[in-house]
Scaffold this motif. Structure first.
Motif, PDB file in Angstrom:
ATOM      1  N   GLN A 185      -2.500  -4.683  -3.191  1.00  0.00           N
ATOM      2  CA  GLN A 185      -3.112  -3.945  -1.819  1.00  0.00           C
ATOM      3  C   GLN A 185      -4.541  -4.722  -1.301  1.00  0.00           C
ATOM      4  O   GLN A 185      -5.297  -3.928  -0.997  1.00  0.00           O
TER       5      GLN A 185
ATOM      6  N   GLN B 196      -6.986  -1.255  -4.149  1.00  0.00           N
ATOM      7  CA  GLN B 196      -7.019  -0.416  -5.457  1.00  0.00           C
ATOM      8  C   GLN B 196      -6.130  -1.391  -6.406  1.00  0.00           C
ATOM      9  O   GLN B 196      -6.588  -1.213  -7.765  1.00  0.00           O
TER      10      GLN B 196
ATOM     11  N   ILE C 248       1.110   8.469  -8.220  1.00  0.00           N
ATOM     12  CA  ILE C 248       0.136   9.534  -7.685  1.00  0.00           C
ATOM     13  C   ILE C 248       0.043   9.521  -6.166  1.00  0.00           C
ATOM     14  O   ILE C 248      -0.040  10.434  -5.322  1.00  0.00           O
ATOM     15  N   ASP C 249      -0.025   8.171  -5.755  1.00  0.00           N
ATOM     16  CA  ASP C 249      -0.630   8.128  -4.216  1.00  0.00           C
ATOM     17  C   ASP C 249       0.559   8.205  -3.367  1.00  0.00           C
ATOM     18  O   ASP C 249       0.470   8.957  -2.233  1.00  0.00           O
ATOM     19  N   SER C 250       1.839   7.762  -3.376  1.00  0.00           N
ATOM     20  CA  SER C 250       2.737   8.059  -2.199  1.00  0.00           C
ATOM     21  C   SER C 250       3.285   9.434  -1.886  1.00  0.00           C
ATOM     22  O   SER C 250       3.426   9.684  -0.935  1.00  0.00           O
TER      23      SER C 250
ATOM     24  N   LEU D 128       7.918   5.586   1.693  1.00  0.00           N
ATOM     25  CA  LEU D 128       8.298   5.062   0.564  1.00  0.00           C
ATOM     26  C   LEU D 128       7.680   5.899  -0.635  1.00  0.00           C
ATOM     27  O   LEU D 128       6.431   5.826  -0.980  1.00  0.00           O
TER      28      LEU D 128
ATOM     29  N   ARG E 188       7.701  -5.910  -2.207  1.00  0.00           N
ATOM     30  CA  ARG E 188       7.361  -4.901  -1.149  1.00  0.00           C
ATOM     31  C   ARG E 188       8.219  -5.329  -0.049  1.00  0.00           C
ATOM     32  O   ARG E 188       8.546  -4.565   0.999  1.00  0.00           O
TER      33      ARG E 188
ATOM     34  N   GLY F 152       1.730   4.552   0.074  1.00  0.00           N
ATOM     35  CA  GLY F 152       0.650   5.532  -0.435  1.00  0.00           C
ATOM     36  C   GLY F 152      -0.265   4.111  -0.853  1.00  0.00           C
ATOM     37  O   GLY F 152      -1.179   4.363  -1.697  1.00  0.00           O
TER      38      GLY F 152
ATOM     39  N   PHE G 202      12.948   3.634  -4.604  1.00  0.00           N
ATOM     40  CA  PHE G 202      13.646   2.140  -5.170  1.00  0.00           C
ATOM     41  C   PHE G 202      13.849   2.537  -6.618  1.00  0.00           C
ATOM     42  O   PHE G 202      12.708   2.737  -7.339  1.00  0.00           O
TER      43      PHE G 202
ATOM     44  N   SER H 236       7.337   6.293  -4.449  1.00  0.00           N
ATOM     45  CA  SER H 236       7.374   5.696  -5.783  1.00  0.00           C
ATOM     46  C   SER H 236       7.336   7.126  -6.732  1.00  0.00           C
ATOM     47  O   SER H 236       7.215   8.145  -6.322  1.00  0.00           O
TER      48      SER H 236
HETATM   49  P1  ATP Z   1       1.645   4.936  -6.053  1.00  0.00           P
HETATM   50  O1  ATP Z   1       0.785   5.812  -6.889  1.00  0.00           O
HETATM   51  O2  ATP Z   1       2.179   5.685  -4.703  1.00  0.00           O
HETATM   52  O3  ATP Z   1       2.968   4.461  -6.906  1.00  0.00           O
HETATM   53  P2  ATP Z   1       0.443   2.513  -6.423  1.00  0.00           P
HETATM   54  O4  ATP Z   1      -0.864   2.485  -6.208  1.00  0.00           O
HETATM   55  O5  ATP Z   1       1.241   2.521  -7.569  1.00  0.00           O
HETATM   56  O6  ATP Z   1       1.019   3.634  -5.632  1.00  0.00           O
HETATM   57  P3  ATP Z   1       1.745   0.235  -5.626  1.00  0.00           P
HETATM   58  O7  ATP Z   1       2.478   0.311  -6.988  1.00  0.00           O
HETATM   59  O8  ATP Z   1       1.253  -1.109  -5.133  1.00  0.00           O
HETATM   60  O9  ATP Z   1       0.672   1.176  -5.615  1.00  0.00           O
HETATM   61  O10 ATP Z   1       2.813   0.449  -4.568  1.00  0.00           O
HETATM   62  C1  ATP Z   1       2.425   0.743  -3.234  1.00  0.00           C
HETATM   63  C2  ATP Z   1       3.278   1.361  -2.480  1.00  0.00           C
HETATM   64  O11 ATP Z   1       4.777   0.938  -2.268  1.00  0.00           O
HETATM   65  C3  ATP Z   1       3.547   3.077  -2.837  1.00  0.00           C
HETATM   66  O12 ATP Z   1       2.538   3.725  -2.558  1.00  0.00           O
HETATM   67  C4  ATP Z   1       4.702   3.434  -2.499  1.00  0.00           C
HETATM   68  O13 ATP Z   1       4.511   3.878  -1.100  1.00  0.00           O
HETATM   69  C5  ATP Z   1       5.517   2.257  -2.417  1.00  0.00           C
HETATM   70  N1  ATP Z   1       6.235   1.740  -3.613  1.00  0.00           N
HETATM   71  C6  ATP Z   1       6.040   1.136  -4.722  1.00  0.00           C
HETATM   72  N2  ATP Z   1       7.175   1.360  -5.777  1.00  0.00           N
HETATM   73  C7  ATP Z   1       7.988   2.037  -5.032  1.00  0.00           C
HETATM   74  C8  ATP Z   1       9.376   2.685  -5.362  1.00  0.00           C
HETATM   75  N3  ATP Z   1       9.699   2.280  -6.684  1.00  0.00           N
HETATM   76  N4  ATP Z   1      10.127   3.307  -4.358  1.00  0.00           N
HETATM   77  C9  ATP Z   1       9.447   3.444  -3.283  1.00  0.00           C
HETATM   78  N5  ATP Z   1       8.318   3.182  -2.817  1.00  0.00           N
HETATM   79  C10 ATP Z   1       7.695   2.275  -3.717  1.00  0.00           C
END
Ligand code: ATP
Ligand code: MG
Length: 408
Positions: free
Chosen positions: A296, A292, A188-190, A183, A265, A287, A209, A185
């Motif tokens: 999460q 965090q 930075i993390d994913s 997944l 989610r 991610g 998404f 986004s």
């Molecule tokens: P990231 O830096 O990866 O966006 P985050 O610290 O912002 O992570 P969240 O926003 O809670 O964390 O999202 C957690 C995880 O859910 C993300 O790491 C990603 O794997 C998934 N995710 C969140 N938003 C999306 C998106 N728009 N499309 C796909 N995956 C998503």
């Protein structure tokens, strides 16, 4: 002197070879090395005992080949060196050419034999070649911190001499550990999480998404740029862009604000799993890093995973933001991730989401949603784009992932 025949010698971690699937692992690594350098001239990739050799005779850009090779997952280190006969005389000739006109305060010879029947031991080789260097350059031997390390690798029918060893990423070659759907986004993390899965040998299919038309298409552009970057480690990628704005609008109509993040989610997980099944992916990857952000927490993760049929892998779960950020910088995804963007999760999300949502609460919040239809809408509305590295063909858009998705 004979013309030098440059080579890149690739070393891998022995540790990963103790698993009984050594030949498979090595074939995959050799194939990936060949793909990684496919656009920079003819390179002959050979498997030799304990290493893989890239022959660069007549090649115009050995440095480019070296840099490409050192990024391939499964590579412990790379040497840029020269091939010669496995005789002391031939090795001396190459070393003589390499050190001619150079000044260095200290050096060491690091000789290794890939077979033990060679007439000299490694220690004897170190001594003989070291003495040869000392006759030509005013320098001294320093085994601990040499200014120059001359690496000598002796095989039965050839030897390699190199002055330059660079580390690779380690891990396992992409394609040896199956497929996961990540997944992705625009954050930075994913992208870092996806890369970690590649490093453990997985082929990664990406699922993003977006909330077009409720939000501008910047998140898709970021997802594309991130996938383009990450494709440099797996050579071909598939990105599924899932329309999520309409789904979120329906959630807003029936789910109270604080519960929405977990519900979004859970819907993402269900949609991603349906896509993963069609892609032959056995697991999802996200991610998330424990604690965090509000979504999460252990409780919320449990509520999210309750709808998953298969494993949801979280390679960053025990990693600090600072470590993740450093890794993102090294990968070159950081600059893309920090571009301003309205993520889909900023849409219709309250300031204070629930930090401890039970499975029962999540199920109650979903009771007035037609979950099956929402998931179908997401899966059927998804658009697939394909990426390649090197020689990046422009991404081709293919409508619908439901069936007949072309394979690359
Ligand atoms: P990231 O830096 O990866 O966006 P985050 O610290 O912002 O992570 P969240 O926003 O809670 O964390 O999202 C957690 C995880 O859910 C993300 O790491 C990603 O794997 C998934 N995710 C969140 N938003 C999306 C998106 N728009 N499309 C796909 N995956 C998503
Ligand atoms: Mg995010």
């Amino acid at each position: 002197m004979t013309r030098l025949h440059p080579v890149v010698v690739v070393h891998y971690h022995e540790i990963s070879l103790k698993r009984g699937n050594r030949p498979l692992f090595l074939r995959q690594l050799a194939r990936n090395l060949a793909r990684a350098v496919a656009d920079v001239g003819p390179v002959n990739v050979r498997q030799r005992p304990g290493r893989i050799v890239l022959d660069l005779e007549g090649h115009a850009q050995p440095e480019v080949v070296l840099e490409r090779a050192r990024r391939v997952c499964g590579v412990a280190s790379v040497l840029l060196g020269y091939r010669t006969a496995a005789t002391l005389e031939a090795m001396r000739a190459v070393i003589g050419g390499l050190i001619e006109g150079r000044r260095f305060a200290s050096f060491r010879i690091t000789a290794r034999r890939a077979f033990k029947t060679y007439p000299m031991t490694s220690v004897e080789l170190n001594r003989a070649l070291g003495a040869f260097v000392l006759e030509r350059v005013a320098t001294r031997v320093d085994l601990e911190h040499p200014e120059v390390e001359i690496v000598v690798e002796v095989l039965p029918d050839e030897a390699f001499i190199a002055l330059d060893r660079r580390p690779g990423p380690g891990g396992l070659p992409v394609g040896g550990s199956g497929t996961v759907a990540a997944l992705l986004s625009g954050g930075i993390d994913s992208p870092v999480a996806a890369w970690r899965m590649m490093k453990r040998g997985c082929r990664v299919v990406f699922v993003h998404f977006h909330s077009v038309p409720y939000l501008p298409a910047t998140s898709q552009a970021k997802a594309r740029a991130l996938v383009e970057r990450l494709t440099e480690w797996q050579y071909a990628s598939r990105l599924h862009l899932v329309p999520f704005g309409e789904i979120q609008r329906e959630v807003v109509l029936s789910v109270p604000g604080p519960a929405r993040v977990v519900i979004y989610r859970r819907l993402m997980i269900r949609i991603a799993e349906a896509i993963a099944r069609r892609e032959g992916a056995l697991a999802l990857a996200t991610g998330e890093s424990l604690g965090q952000v509000a979504s999460q927490t252990l409780e919320n993760i449990a509520a999210i995973d309750a709808v998953a049929a298969g494993p949801v892998l979280r390679p960053l779960i025990g990693t600090d933001k600072l470590e993740i950020t450093d890794e993102a910088r090294r990968l070159g995804t950081f600059e893309i991730s920090i571009e301003p963007d309205a993520d889909c999760c900023t849409l219709f999300v309250p300031k204070h989401p629930l930090t401890r949502m039970s499975v029962a609460e999540a199920e109650a919040a979903e009771s007035r949603l037609d979950v099956g239809r929402l998931v179908r809408d997401g899966v059927e509305g998804a658009v697939l784009e394909l990426f390649r590295f090197p020689a990046g063909e422009p991404p081709r858009a293919v409508l619908g992932t439901a069936s007949g998705a072309p394979s690359i």
